[in-house]
Design a protein around this motif. Structure first.
Motif, PDB file in Angstrom:
ATOM      1  N   GLU A   1       0.831  -1.212   0.000  1.00  0.00           N
ATOM      2  CA  GLU A   1       0.000   0.000   0.000  1.00  0.00           C
ATOM      3  C   GLU A   1       0.862   1.258   0.000  1.00  0.00           C
ATOM      4  OE1 GLU A   1      -4.021  -1.496   2.290  1.00  0.00           O
ATOM      5  OE2 GLU A   1      -2.218  -1.127   3.487  1.00  0.00           O
ATOM      6  N   VAL A   2       1.928   1.256   0.785  1.00  0.00           N
ATOM      7  CA  VAL A   2       2.823   2.412   0.819  1.00  0.00           C
ATOM      8  C   VAL A   2       3.502   2.578  -0.542  1.00  0.00           C
ATOM      9  CG1 VAL A   2       4.912   3.393   1.859  1.00  0.00           C
ATOM     10  CG2 VAL A   2       3.166   2.339   3.307  1.00  0.00           C
ATOM     11  N   ALA A   3       3.931   1.489  -1.128  1.00  0.00           N
ATOM     12  CA  ALA A   3       4.566   1.558  -2.447  1.00  0.00           C
ATOM     13  C   ALA A   3       3.613   2.164  -3.469  1.00  0.00           C
ATOM     14  CB  ALA A   3       5.009   0.168  -2.894  1.00  0.00           C
ATOM     15  N   ALA A   4       2.380   1.715  -3.470  1.00  0.00           N
ATOM     16  CA  ALA A   4       1.398   2.227  -4.434  1.00  0.00           C
ATOM     17  C   ALA A   4       1.130   3.714  -4.204  1.00  0.00           C
ATOM     18  CB  ALA A   4       0.099   1.430  -4.330  1.00  0.00           C
ATOM     19  N   ALA A   5       1.002   4.120  -2.942  1.00  0.00           N
ATOM     20  CA  ALA A   5       0.725   5.515  -2.622  1.00  0.00           C
ATOM     21  C   ALA A   5       1.872   6.432  -3.018  1.00  0.00           C
ATOM     22  CB  ALA A   5       0.431   5.667  -1.129  1.00  0.00           C
ATOM     23  N   ARG A   6       3.085   5.905  -3.018  1.00  0.00           N
ATOM     24  CA  ARG A   6       4.265   6.713  -3.327  1.00  0.00           C
ATOM     25  C   ARG A   6       4.796   6.483  -4.742  1.00  0.00           C
ATOM     26  NH1 ARG A   6       6.497   9.649  -0.034  1.00  0.00           N
ATOM     27  NH2 ARG A   6       5.870   9.800   2.128  1.00  0.00           N
TER      28      ARG A   6
END
Length: 86
Positions: free
Chosen positions: A28-33
């Motif tokens: 999720e963090v990867a996708a958001a960033r």
């Protein structure tokens, strides 16, 4: 992207858009960033290495192990947090 910002998001200290409630996953963090999941993993591995060398983290790990052992190895996160903070 700042490694500190990535870690803050993973630790739930900054919101991650479109993440499920609670701590966000690395995905999720990867996708958001707009980063790869592998890049997030690299940041986490580097941070774990730094944290493992901090005496305060070692003391906390030892205290958590002692508390868990005293309770037969089973505590909820909330119980453990209260015991650590007591």
């Amino acid at each position: 992207e700042s490694e500190e910002q990535i870690l803050r998001q993973l630790l739930g200290l900054e919101d991650v858009p479109a993440a499920a409630p609670g701590w966000p996953s690395q995905t999720e963090v990867a996708a958001a960033r707009a980063l790869t999941r592998a890049r997030i993993g690299q940041v986490v591995a580097k941070a774990r290495g730094r944290w493992a060398k901090l005496p305060v983290c070692t003391a906390l790990r030892d205290e958590i192990a002692r508390l868990l052992d005293a309770q037969g190895g089973v505590m909820t996160a909330a119980e453990l947090a209260r015991a650590v903070l007591a």
